[in-house]
Scaffold this active site. Structure first.
Site, PDB file in Angstrom:
ATOM      1  CG  ASP A 143      -2.171   0.684   0.810  1.00  0.00           C
ATOM      2  OD1 ASP A 143      -2.367   1.834  -0.243  1.00  0.00           O
ATOM      3  OD2 ASP A 143      -3.371   0.851   1.592  1.00  0.00           O
TER       4      ASP A 143
HETATM    5  C1  BGC Z   1      -5.062   3.529  -0.063  1.00  0.00           C
HETATM    6  C2  BGC Z   1      -5.151   2.314  -1.275  1.00  0.00           C
HETATM    7  C3  BGC Z   1      -5.057   3.084  -2.559  1.00  0.00           C
HETATM    8  C4  BGC Z   1      -3.576   3.656  -2.796  1.00  0.00           C
HETATM    9  C5  BGC Z   1      -3.303   4.294  -4.058  1.00  0.00           C
HETATM   10  C6  BGC Z   1      -3.634   4.235  -0.283  1.00  0.00           C
HETATM   11  O1  BGC Z   1      -3.537   5.338   0.460  1.00  0.00           O
HETATM   12  O2  BGC Z   1      -5.038   2.976   1.138  1.00  0.00           O
HETATM   13  O3  BGC Z   1      -6.650   1.793  -1.075  1.00  0.00           O
HETATM   14  O4  BGC Z   1      -5.028   1.922  -3.490  1.00  0.00           O
HETATM   15  O5  BGC Z   1      -3.595   4.630  -1.580  1.00  0.00           O
HETATM   16  O6  BGC Z   1      -4.085   5.412  -4.430  1.00  0.00           O
END
Ligand code: BGC
Length: 754
Positions: free
Chosen positions: A287
């Protein structure tokens, strides 16, 4: 730092072909390419940045922009996120393909959560449809639009089981139940990926957040998680497993720790379970910054150690931590990380790129003419309308206030969300245009006859100041200047429809709340309106369950419309006027009080489940244990009755089947659809079992007065769980089975498993 054990055996999935990601011809190509790659180029494939590139202007000659352009050209980047549009993706792809030695295409990722340009209801709302075909169709449309805009890969479905409505991200998932969650996860993967990843209208899906992210303590985002293996296996993992079995191409790990180990650094989650037990052959992306966050977690001392721990644990691609690009080369050279691990990660990334067809034509997704055509496709709006109305849940309808009389002389439409064209788009809205949703007011105006006068008054604003993806919301708690006009509008109306709930940016990432009632002055406004007109229908637009017992008590009709997407207003109006008979059911319980959270219908019995004359039983002394509206609940404009369930036998063998049949009758005077639900209780287990668990559902359409036999077939595998022996299997013994229209009002029978 702890010693991290790894056997190379966990690199080679046992059931590679099970999910259709592995194809012998593709594997040959991947291996051939891998042999040509330098270690630098391999590391490059594992590096992902968010694009802040100005791709449509002239090529930069200095600064950060130039640096990123150079990195792409040098093959130091395998993926970009947040670059969209046929033109921009083509330019970025040109840099990679024409600039780099091995011409390996980039994979472009984006959060396409409930639509790309055309917005569907937030995923929690979609789950309320209990209609897997519709949910699949919504993901299909989203993929078609995203693919036409150059996007190869969505960071969805989010399948985190969520039982704490304080957590803002409950809007992104399918709610509290692992069975429903698993069905919806698979439907979304099928929708995004279609039958063939290489088709130009399909994109790779990404099941997230692996794992346990929905169990953050006290509902606070990014917070500590402490889950037993029992809960992890029985509650959290089933939707992930279902997505893997459906062939999901990628997975994203999660920000949280579990039991002291950050998920991003968890060998157990990633190597042992996901890639080992389940044979997942796609790749794991971290993530955003989660590799680097192992430093503040206190799990590693610095980014270099974070890179090592993440790679050893099986996090294949580094989103935005810049840990791999900075340290992986050195770690391999010094012998701290085995190059075989890097090879395995790169192989997984290349596998997905090949399966997407990017090596055949890296620009196949970036076609400006197709983009224009597809984004304007009117059938996408039709699909959004169908999904939105199927997601609506009728929570209360006393005295038959609904459906509304089309011949009403005056309808007052009041409330901060009544004319809001933006909030229905919800959180995570990809490339939706701001203020592009059909508002509740517009929907009602379009539905009424010319003889009906529709008056509108906002009454009070919900929030003040800036709103948007990155801002904190400030609620209006003092500006009542619109109250008088709202009361006036209500006074003269035959009926009042109030649009209340949550701002579109009130749920989503980083939006946890301690209070899940109606924010700002909404309830006060409602009370002022009720003073002059009792015929009030509350239409809720929100992304999480709300605890609003006072509101529910005070009005005759409550409609849960969620943040319903581009066509929200038309969908709601179709329900309000009875053009569409609501059939949605809650995928998450609505508590009476925030203090009941976390809550789920499938709780354990405890040793003291039943009321006794004294205080010593498992309960609250100031509120009932039961929620306001239970999981699976939703009314219709007709009524349904269930016969007692009939079982095909009193016993079931391990390889046998049991048929559970009920006669479902539409006992009202309109046609309607009912979601018949099957629950099971395993009375005694090697570990204690929930008081009931959803094991099946069927949406049945019945004409007025019509009866139909609904048959569910249970197999021993449906009764399996993660036992004390650490195996996924059913244990012999006595079971109860229940059928009904929600998780509370059920009729039961018993059987045993031999
Ligand atoms: C979120 C994810 C997301 C990623 C990319 C993160 O902050 O937890 O769910 O896919 O950002 O935007």
């Amino acid at each position: 730092m702890k010693a991290l054990l790894l056997t190379v055996a966990t690199l080679v999935p046992g059931a590679l072909c099970a999910q259709g990601l592995v194809d012998a011809a593709v594997e040959k190509k991947v291996d051939a390419l891998l042999r040509q790659m330098s270690l630098e180029e391999k590391v490059g494939q594992l590096n992902q940045y968010s694009s802040n590139l100005d791709l449509t202007g002239p090529a930069p000659t200095q600064g950060a922009q130039k640096e990123m352009f150079d990195q792409v050209r040098q093959g130091k980047l395998g993926s970009l996120l947040n670059v969209t549009g046929a033109e921009a993706t083509r330019k970025a792809q040109e840099l990679a393909v024409e600039g780099s030695r091995l011409k390996i295409p980039l994979i472009f990722g984006l959060d396409v959560i409930h639509g790309y340009r055309t917005m569907f209801p937030v995923p929690l709302g979609e789950a309320a449809s209990f209609d897997l075909a519709l949910i699949e169709r919504s993901a299909r449309v989203a993929a078609t639009e995203a693919a036409a805009a150059g996007v190869h890969w969505t960071f969805a479905p989010m399948v985190d089981i969520a039982r704490d409505a304080r957590w803002g991200r409950v809007m992104e998932g399918a709610g509290e139940d692992p069975f429903l969650g698993a069905q919806v996860a698979a439907a979304r993967v099928r929708g995004f990926q279609g039958k063939d990843l290489a088709a130009i209208d399909t994109i790779a899906a990404c099941v997230k957040h692996y794992a346990g992210y929905g169990f953050g303590q006290a509902g606070r985002d990014y917070n500590t998680v402490d889950l037993s293996e029992h809960t992890l296996r029985n509650v959290v993992l089933p939707p992930f497993k279902a997505a893997v079995d459906a062939g999901v191409a990628t997975a994203m790990n999660s920000f949280n720790e579990i039991g002291g180990v950050p998920a991003t650094g968890s060998v157990h989650l990633q190597r042992e379970i996901l890639k080992g037990e389940w044979g997942f052959a796609g790749f794991v992306v971290s993530d955003w910054g989660s590799i680097g966050e192992m430093v503040p977690h206190g799990y590693v001392e610095n980014l270099e150690q974070a890179a090592r721990v993440a790679m050893v644990a099986g996090s294949d691609m580094d989103m935005e931590s810049r840990a791999y690009v900075s340290h992986l080369l050195g770690l391999v050279r010094s012998g701290a990380v085995d190059e075989k691990l890097v090879d395995d990660a790169v192989r997984r990334v290349l596998r997905v790129k090949f399966r997407l067809g990017l090596f055949d034509d890296p620009y196949r997704y970036s076609d400006a003419a197709r983009e224009q055509r597809v984004l304007a496709d009117p059938t996408h709006q039709t699909a959004a309308l169908e999904v939105a109305r199927a997601s609506i849940v009728l929570l209360k309808n006393e005295g038959g206030l609904l459906p509304l009389d089309k011949g009403a002389r005056t309808i007052a439409v009041i409330g901060p969300l009544a004319a809001d064209k933006d909030s229905p788009l919800g959180g995570w809205r990809a490339q939706a245009q701001s203020n592009s949703a059909v508002s509740l007011l517009e929907g009602i105006q379009a539905a009424v006859s010319p003889a009906t006068r529709v008056v509108h008054a906002e009454g009070a604003k919900l929030a003040k100041g800036r709103r948007g993806f990155v801002f904190e919301l400030t609620f209006n708690t003092d500006d009542r200047s619109g109250f008088a006009a709202a009361v006036e509008a209500a006074r003269g109306a035959d009926v009042v429809v109030m649009g209340l709930g949550e701002d579109g940016f009130q749920t989503g990432e980083g939006r946890s709340q301690v209070d899940i009632g109606l924010k700002g002055l909404q309830e006060e406004l409602l009370r002022a309106v009720l003073e002059v007109n009792k015929k009030v229908v509350v239409v809720l637009m929100n992304g999480r369950p709300l605890a609003i017992p006072g509101v529910v008590e005070a009005v005759s009709a409550v409609v849960e419309a969620w943040h319903g997407g581009s066509q929200a207003g038309h969908a709601i109006a179709q329900v309000l006027f009875g053009h569409y008979n609501p059939s949605g059911k809650l995928p998450m319980s609505f508590p009476r009080h925030v203090g009941q959270l976390p809550f789920s219908y499938d709780h354990k019995s405890t040793g003291r489940p039943n009321p006794v004359p004294m205080v010593f039983w498992s309960h609250y002394t100031d509120a009932p244990n039961e929620p306001q509206f239970p999981f699976g609940f939703g009314l219709s404009y007709t009524t349904f009755s269930y016969s007692d369930p009939l079982l095909s036998a009193a016993e079931m063998s391990r390889d046998g089947e049991l048929r559970v049949s009920v006669t479902l009758t539409n006992s009202g005077s309109r046609a309607g659809a009912e979601v018949a639900q099957l629950y099971v209780r395993d009375l005694v287990g090697s570990v204690t079992r929930p008081v009931k668990e959803l094991k099946g559902f069927q949406k049945v359409e019945l004409a007025a007065g019509e009866s139909r036999e609904v048959v569910f077939t249970l197999k021993a595998s449906d009764l399996a769980f993660y036992t004390a022996a650490g195996r996924w299997e059913a244990e012999p013994g006595a079971f109860k089975v229940f059928v009904g229209g929600n998780s509370r009002d059920l009729k039961g029978a018993g059987f045993s498993l031999r």
